[in-house]
Design a protein around this motif. Structure first.
Motif, PDB file in Angstrom:
ATOM      1  N   TYR A 126       0.847  -1.189   0.000  1.00  0.00           N
ATOM      2  CA  TYR A 126       0.000   0.000   0.000  1.00  0.00           C
ATOM      3  C   TYR A 126       0.881   1.236   0.000  1.00  0.00           C
ATOM      4  O   TYR A 126       2.094   1.169   0.209  1.00  0.00           O
ATOM      5  CB  TYR A 126      -0.969  -0.001   1.187  1.00  0.00           C
ATOM      6  CG  TYR A 126      -0.317  -0.095   2.543  1.00  0.00           C
ATOM      7  CD1 TYR A 126      -0.036   1.061   3.281  1.00  0.00           C
ATOM      8  CD2 TYR A 126       0.001  -1.319   3.104  1.00  0.00           C
ATOM      9  CE1 TYR A 126       0.566   0.978   4.528  1.00  0.00           C
ATOM     10  CE2 TYR A 126       0.586  -1.421   4.353  1.00  0.00           C
ATOM     11  CZ  TYR A 126       0.870  -0.268   5.064  1.00  0.00           C
ATOM     12  OH  TYR A 126       1.454  -0.355   6.298  1.00  0.00           O
ATOM     13  N   SER A 127       0.261   2.393  -0.230  1.00  0.00           N
ATOM     14  CA  SER A 127       1.016   3.622  -0.453  1.00  0.00           C
ATOM     15  C   SER A 127       1.735   4.089   0.810  1.00  0.00           C
ATOM     16  O   SER A 127       1.253   3.910   1.932  1.00  0.00           O
ATOM     17  CB  SER A 127       0.078   4.723  -0.956  1.00  0.00           C
ATOM     18  OG  SER A 127      -1.041   4.843  -0.107  1.00  0.00           O
ATOM     19  N   PRO A 167      -1.468   9.332  -5.912  1.00  0.00           N
ATOM     20  CA  PRO A 167      -2.651   9.003  -5.108  1.00  0.00           C
ATOM     21  C   PRO A 167      -2.352   7.933  -4.068  1.00  0.00           C
ATOM     22  O   PRO A 167      -1.357   7.212  -4.166  1.00  0.00           O
ATOM     23  CB  PRO A 167      -3.618   8.464  -6.157  1.00  0.00           C
ATOM     24  CG  PRO A 167      -2.711   7.788  -7.154  1.00  0.00           C
ATOM     25  CD  PRO A 167      -1.500   8.677  -7.243  1.00  0.00           C
ATOM     26  N   GLN A 168      -3.235   7.851  -3.069  1.00  0.00           N
ATOM     27  CA  GLN A 168      -3.172   6.731  -2.144  1.00  0.00           C
ATOM     28  C   GLN A 168      -3.624   5.471  -2.899  1.00  0.00           C
ATOM     29  O   GLN A 168      -4.508   5.526  -3.752  1.00  0.00           O
ATOM     30  CB  GLN A 168      -4.098   6.976  -0.958  1.00  0.00           C
ATOM     31  CG  GLN A 168      -3.653   8.113  -0.053  1.00  0.00           C
ATOM     32  CD  GLN A 168      -2.503   7.692   0.844  1.00  0.00           C
ATOM     33  OE1 GLN A 168      -2.655   6.860   1.721  1.00  0.00           O
ATOM     34  NE2 GLN A 168      -1.341   8.282   0.609  1.00  0.00           N
ATOM     35  N   TRP A 169      -2.996   4.330  -2.600  1.00  0.00           N
ATOM     36  CA  TRP A 169      -3.337   3.121  -3.335  1.00  0.00           C
ATOM     37  C   TRP A 169      -3.155   1.898  -2.462  1.00  0.00           C
ATOM     38  O   TRP A 169      -2.511   1.941  -1.411  1.00  0.00           O
ATOM     39  CB  TRP A 169      -2.476   2.990  -4.599  1.00  0.00           C
ATOM     40  CG  TRP A 169      -0.985   3.058  -4.354  1.00  0.00           C
ATOM     41  CD1 TRP A 169      -0.205   4.179  -4.368  1.00  0.00           C
ATOM     42  CD2 TRP A 169      -0.116   1.971  -4.023  1.00  0.00           C
ATOM     43  NE1 TRP A 169       1.107   3.857  -4.076  1.00  0.00           N
ATOM     44  CE2 TRP A 169       1.186   2.515  -3.866  1.00  0.00           C
ATOM     45  CE3 TRP A 169      -0.294   0.607  -3.859  1.00  0.00           C
ATOM     46  CZ2 TRP A 169       2.299   1.731  -3.535  1.00  0.00           C
ATOM     47  CZ3 TRP A 169       0.803  -0.189  -3.524  1.00  0.00           C
ATOM     48  CH2 TRP A 169       2.080   0.385  -3.382  1.00  0.00           C
ATOM     49  N   LEU A 170      -3.739   0.815  -2.923  1.00  0.00           N
ATOM     50  CA  LEU A 170      -3.699  -0.461  -2.218  1.00  0.00           C
ATOM     51  C   LEU A 170      -3.571  -1.575  -3.247  1.00  0.00           C
ATOM     52  O   LEU A 170      -4.322  -1.622  -4.218  1.00  0.00           O
ATOM     53  CB  LEU A 170      -4.997  -0.643  -1.417  1.00  0.00           C
ATOM     54  CG  LEU A 170      -5.253  -2.010  -0.787  1.00  0.00           C
ATOM     55  CD1 LEU A 170      -4.273  -2.255   0.344  1.00  0.00           C
ATOM     56  CD2 LEU A 170      -6.686  -2.092  -0.275  1.00  0.00           C
ATOM     57  N   ALA A 171      -2.603  -2.466  -3.079  1.00  0.00           N
ATOM     58  CA  ALA A 171      -2.404  -3.596  -3.986  1.00  0.00           C
ATOM     59  C   ALA A 171      -2.719  -4.892  -3.245  1.00  0.00           C
ATOM     60  O   ALA A 171      -2.186  -5.143  -2.167  1.00  0.00           O
ATOM     61  CB  ALA A 171      -0.966  -3.626  -4.504  1.00  0.00           C
ATOM     62  N   THR A 172      -3.589  -5.699  -3.831  1.00  0.00           N
ATOM     63  CA  THR A 172      -3.964  -6.973  -3.234  1.00  0.00           C
ATOM     64  C   THR A 172      -3.802  -8.089  -4.272  1.00  0.00           C
ATOM     65  O   THR A 172      -3.659  -7.829  -5.464  1.00  0.00           O
ATOM     66  CB  THR A 172      -5.425  -6.974  -2.755  1.00  0.00           C
ATOM     67  OG1 THR A 172      -6.294  -6.929  -3.890  1.00  0.00           O
ATOM     68  CG2 THR A 172      -5.702  -5.796  -1.845  1.00  0.00           C
TER      69      THR A 172
END
Length: 513
Positions: free
Chosen positions: A80-81, A87-92
């Motif tokens: 995650y960021s 931008p703020q981000w999330l990787a799953t």
């Protein structure tokens, strides 16, 4: 999966973006991958949310909280960021399955046995979240993925991070109208009973094709749905009789009157709704589509790994390290290293691209032909010639075959679905999913035309062009080497598959090594 738009960045947080998977209330979702080729779903957060005071801290806290669940029914956060990043981000991990919303829209309500199994699995998923001391706050059909082994409940960290006092003051409800609880609709902080309400609404949708506060085929404003949720009784017409009293209790207006997820689980078990049966009781069509999609997934993962190796150039083999897996900062690598070193997470990520390949919007023939024009091979266009049988020889004329060739195939020949040509080192296969692929001796994909569709065929034509056609006879991909009568398809000893005209290479798959 849709193509990236010109305004989309090439990468976010060091992860390359490969395409658009969709958009939700919180932001955009992209297909991405790690440095080693494992595929991810990367969600960016809308600027108006991420710019709110305190959101960044809440976002990081909720993502850490998500790690506490560790449930078989949830997806795992990969990265995650960092603080201050925009931008703020999330990787799953990206689960290879359609959402419940997508499946019901395409195929209609679930049959009874599948519905009972889904109810048990989702109840267990919500129960696991609650046992971790959390609430999901956005249980809806679009956040339920129908994976092969069991359904997955996704996307709760972001929803919790956005559910703050600002939204309450402005009267904005976090959740999905028609599926969120009345206590959420009036701006109260959503807790465990709200998830039970939303779960019941999702099960009504799975059973009937509509939510409990919707009418069949109608399109109503969100405000109308919110009013019905707060003031009207749910419509359970079409719900199996054995589930009606359970769902009625879960859809009570008063949060205190609703059963807990644990109690609902016990009721479901009394009605033969047990976990562990989904793979056997899920719709038959779903199982078949997942099987086809998994083949496409393996192809794309192999190609991603091959492209990374080719870009690195020749050199001694090295062992894959954590830095090969994720390009983010070392601090976050250490925080999430447990994920990427577990076999289960690795398998889940490897099969993640299936929804992008199989369940996304298929390219039209025109789009596919346009993609072919962008390939850095020959300049000719596809031209269709009549089908003929293959003419192959192990020892062709010397003028057409270099000393390094293992096999030369002369025009005209056609590969129907499931047919192949080649040597032990390399084979060219027209797959069931419509993709033309070069595999090596270990059956790993080394090149693919990236086509798809039922009934596709491949033809090496008399004019020297290798073309993939759909069932309607329209070209989807071409080597663009037409205009060279007498060209041959050569399987070389170095592993490359090429089209040659005399001593001139017109096209190469780039599979040497």
């Amino acid at each position: 999966m849709k193509s990236l738009q010109p305004s989309d960045p090439a990468s976010i947080g060091g992860y390359p973006l490969l395409g658009r998977l969709g958009a939700g209330g919180m932001g955009q979702v992209f297909l991405s991958r790690t440095g080693s080729g494992r595929l991810l779903a990367l969600k960016t957060i809308r600027d108006d949310l991420s710019s709110e005071p305190g959101f960044e801290e809440r976002f990081a806290r909720e993502i850490r909280n998500s790690d506490r669940v560790r449930s078989p029914w949830t997806v795992t956060v990969v990265d995650y960021s960092a603080p201050g990043q925009s931008p703020q981000w999330l990787a799953t991990e990206y689960v290879p399955a359609p959402s419940l919303a997508e499946w019901v829209t395409a195929h209609g309500p679930l049959p009874r046995t599948a519905l009972l199994s889904l109810a048990a699995e989702l109840c267990a998923a919500v129960q696991a979240v609650h046992q971790a001391g959390l609430a999901h706050r956005d249980v809806k059909p679009g956040n339920v993925l129908l994976a092969r082994d069991r359904p997955r409940l996704i996307d709760f960290g972001v929803a919790r991070a956005a559910d703050d006092s600002r939204h309450t003051r402005l009267g904005v409800s976090v959740g999905s109208p028609g599926f969120l609880a009345p206590d959420q609709a009036v701006g109260a902080v959503a807790a465990e009973p709200a998830d039970v309400f939303s779960l019941a609404a999702v099960l009504v949708y799975a059973a009937t094709g509509r939510g409990p506060f919707s009418r069949a085929g109608e399109q109503v404003p969100a405000a109308t749905l919110l009013y019905r949720v707060v003031h009207e009784e749910p419509d359970l017409t079409g719900v199996p009789p054995e589930l009606t009293p359970l769902l009625t209790a879960c859809l009570a207006k008063d949060p205190a009157a609703r059963p807990t997820a644990a109690r609902l689980s016990g009721w479901l078990e009394e009605r033969d709704g047990r976990t562990g049966r989904w793979s056997e009781e899920c719709p038959g069509d779903l199982s078949g589509e997942l099987t086809e999609a998994e083949q496409a997934t393996r192809t794309l993962v192999d190609l991603a790994q091959h492209s990374t190796a080719a870009a690195a150039g020749p050199g001694p083999a090295t062992q894959t390290t954590r830095s090969d897996v994720a390009p983010a900062e070392s601090g976050r690598r250490r925080r999430l290293a447990w994920l990427l070193t577990t076999a289960g997470a690795a398998v889940a990520v490897v099969v993640a691209v299936v929804a992008a390949v199989h369940f996304g919007t298929q390219r039209s023939s025109a789009e596919s032909a346009s993609s072919a024009k962008e390939r850095p091979s020959g300049s000719a266009t596809a031209g269709k010639t009549p089908s003929a049988s293959a003419q192959e020889t192990q020892e062709p004329q010397q003028s057409q075959e270099p000393d390094a060739a293992l096999k030369v195939v002369q025009a005209t020949f056609e590969l129907a679905t499931g047919e192949s040509v080649g040597t032990g080192a390399r084979s060219l296969i027209m797959q069931e999913d419509g993709n033309l692929v070069v595999y090596d001796q270990d059956h790993k994909a080394r090149w693919a035309a990236m086509t798809g569709g039922e009934g596709n065929s491949a033809r090496f034509q008399a004019d020297g062009n290798l073309v993939v056609y759909n069932s309607g006879g329209q070209p989807l991909w071409a080597s663009r080497t037409n205009g060279h009568q007498g060209a041959v398809l050569v399987f070389q000893a170095d592993g490359n598959v090429v089209i040659k005209f005399g001593d001139t290479v017109l096209w190469a798959a780039g599979t040497e090594g």
